[in-house]
Write an enzyme that holds these catalytic residues in place. Structure first.
Site, PDB file in Angstrom:
ATOM      1  N   GLU A  58      17.841 142.884 -88.719  1.00  0.00           N
ATOM      2  CA  GLU A  58      16.721 142.180 -89.147  1.00  0.00           C
ATOM      3  C   GLU A  58      16.109 142.331 -90.588  1.00  0.00           C
ATOM      4  O   GLU A  58      16.601 141.928 -91.878  1.00  0.00           O
ATOM      5  CB  GLU A  58      15.578 141.930 -88.386  1.00  0.00           C
ATOM      6  N   CYS A  90      10.260 144.942 -86.442  1.00  0.00           N
ATOM      7  CA  CYS A  90      11.132 144.181 -87.208  1.00  0.00           C
ATOM      8  C   CYS A  90      10.125 142.848 -86.874  1.00  0.00           C
ATOM      9  O   CYS A  90      10.244 142.057 -87.903  1.00  0.00           O
ATOM     10  CB  CYS A  90      12.766 143.996 -86.369  1.00  0.00           C
ATOM     11  N   ARG A 190      37.488 154.157 -75.829  1.00  0.00           N
ATOM     12  CA  ARG A 190      36.879 155.256 -75.850  1.00  0.00           C
ATOM     13  C   ARG A 190      36.212 154.852 -77.365  1.00  0.00           C
ATOM     14  O   ARG A 190      34.793 156.057 -76.959  1.00  0.00           O
ATOM     15  CB  ARG A 190      37.679 156.136 -76.221  1.00  0.00           C
TER      16      ARG A 190
END
Length: 372
Positions: A58, A90, A190
């Site tokens: 944001e 935020c 991974r």
């Protein structure tokens, strides 16, 4: 808090989800989030979560939009945070910027947020819509959501096998059952995992590195921790994975003695868990959650994979099938003992089948999962 959405809302949320995917490899332990700001039908700012300690999606989108954020609609893939961690809330940044509306794909189950972000925005007079493309947003942060709701990571078990379900010859030889495309896909999994987990048997036989290698692909990879189940501390201090950068965590039945001293001197972190005689898997996963590991990618032999299956601790299977046959003398996928009735079988739901070179990748979910 409303739940209605039109075609434009879905379009912009789809863009936010694409942005969120860019953070799959380096935002751990934070969730990966995308944000799009739209004003007058035009996109005025975009952002996705930076690595831990950096700005959230944001704030990056608001910085890009600058004054054009006032009166805009913010499309966010996860409820905006409402607490101060490494960065400020935020919600306050959105309020201060003067956004007119917030649309988020799903609520954040983190107890520090858990609906409080929506409440704070609505208290400031900003309408909030929740649930737009929720089904598409949830897979991006399954590990984070699991850690917050079940207090354990999301567990994916990878298996490379032949068409007759064999993972290695009787003598343990298994390189390479699958082709280059499948092996590259393993490195992608991974790279998006918090940790790669294996058993000491795999360390002793294969001496794997367990690192994510995506060189030259333009992907910023936060290397996963390497986790070894080793109740008797048999891991050699010279093991390849101990020589590489990054964290190595060994779970054993003791945290003292000469083996402990040598492994810690080699750079490993050794922690004790109940082991009778094998490491308690529930305790291991609970500890990994405490260490803020979201996704665990298991690359182990049939004993560890079988134990996880028996304990209903596998959330997802990533099975690579190669067009070969090794015969009934070779090793299987899961060591679960002898089943005497069909009703004892483990049921799976296949979610996806993808061709990777000559091999198939099957994504499947066990029907029984602890804490589901």
């Amino acid at each position: 808090m409303t739940k209605s959405a039109d075609a434009a809302d879905r379009k912009h949320m789809e863009r936010a989800l694409l942005l969120a995917e860019r953070g799959l490899y380096d935002t751990d332990p934070n969730p990966t989030v995308g944000c799009v700001l739209v004003n007058g039908g035009q996109v005025v700012g975009e952002g996705w979560t930076a690595p831990a300690g950096g700005p959230h999606a944001e704030r990056l989108a608001l910085a890009a939009a600058a004054a054009r954020a006032r009166g805009a609609t913010a499309y966010v893939t996860l409820e905006p945070c409402n607490h101060t961690g490494r960065t400020g809330p935020c919600t306050e940044a959105l309020i201060e910027a003067g956004v007119a509306r917030v649309i988020c794909a799903m609520l954040d189950p983190n107890p520090l947020v858990s609906g409080s972000g929506v409440k704070r925005l609505e208290a400031a007079g900003i309408p909030v819509t929740v649930g737009v493309l929720h089904a598409s947003a949830e897979p991006l942060n399954r590990g984070y959501l699991s850690r917050m709701t079940r207090k354990r990571p999301w567990v994916r078990v990878k298996i490379a096998a032949t068409l007759d379900g064999r993972t290695a010859l009787a003598n343990g030889a298994s390189r390479w059952i699958t082709g280059p495309a499948a092996r590259h896909d393993v490195h992608v999994w991974r790279a998006r995992s918090s940790a790669v987990l294996t058993g000491v048997g795999t360390i002793l036989v294969d001496d794997p590195s367990l690192s994510a290698r995506l060189d030259g692909e333009g992907i910023n990879v936060l290397q996963p921790a390497r986790v070894i189940l080793d109740s008797r501390l048999r891991t050699p201090p010279s093991a390849k994975t101990l020589e590489l950068p990054g964290d190595v965590l060994i779970f054993g039945g003791r945290d003292e003695g000469e083996e402990y001293r040598l492994l810690t001197a080699a750079g490993a972190r050794v922690e004790r868990v109940p082991a009778t005689p094998h490491c308690d898997l529930h305790a291991v996963l609970a500890r990994l959650a405490e260490l803020e590991y979201n996704d665990v990618f298991v690359e182990a032999g049939p004993r560890v994979s079988g134990a996880l299956l028996q304990a209903a601790l596998i959330d997802e299977l990533v099975i690579y099938l190669a067009p070969h046959v090794l015969g009934d003398g070779a090793r299987g996928m899961f060591d679960v003992g002898v089943l005497t009735e069909l009703e004892q079988r483990y049921r799976l739901e296949i979610e996806d089948v993808t061709r990777l070179g000559p091999d198939l990748r099957i994504m499947a979910r066990p029907s029984t999962v602890a804490g589901a």
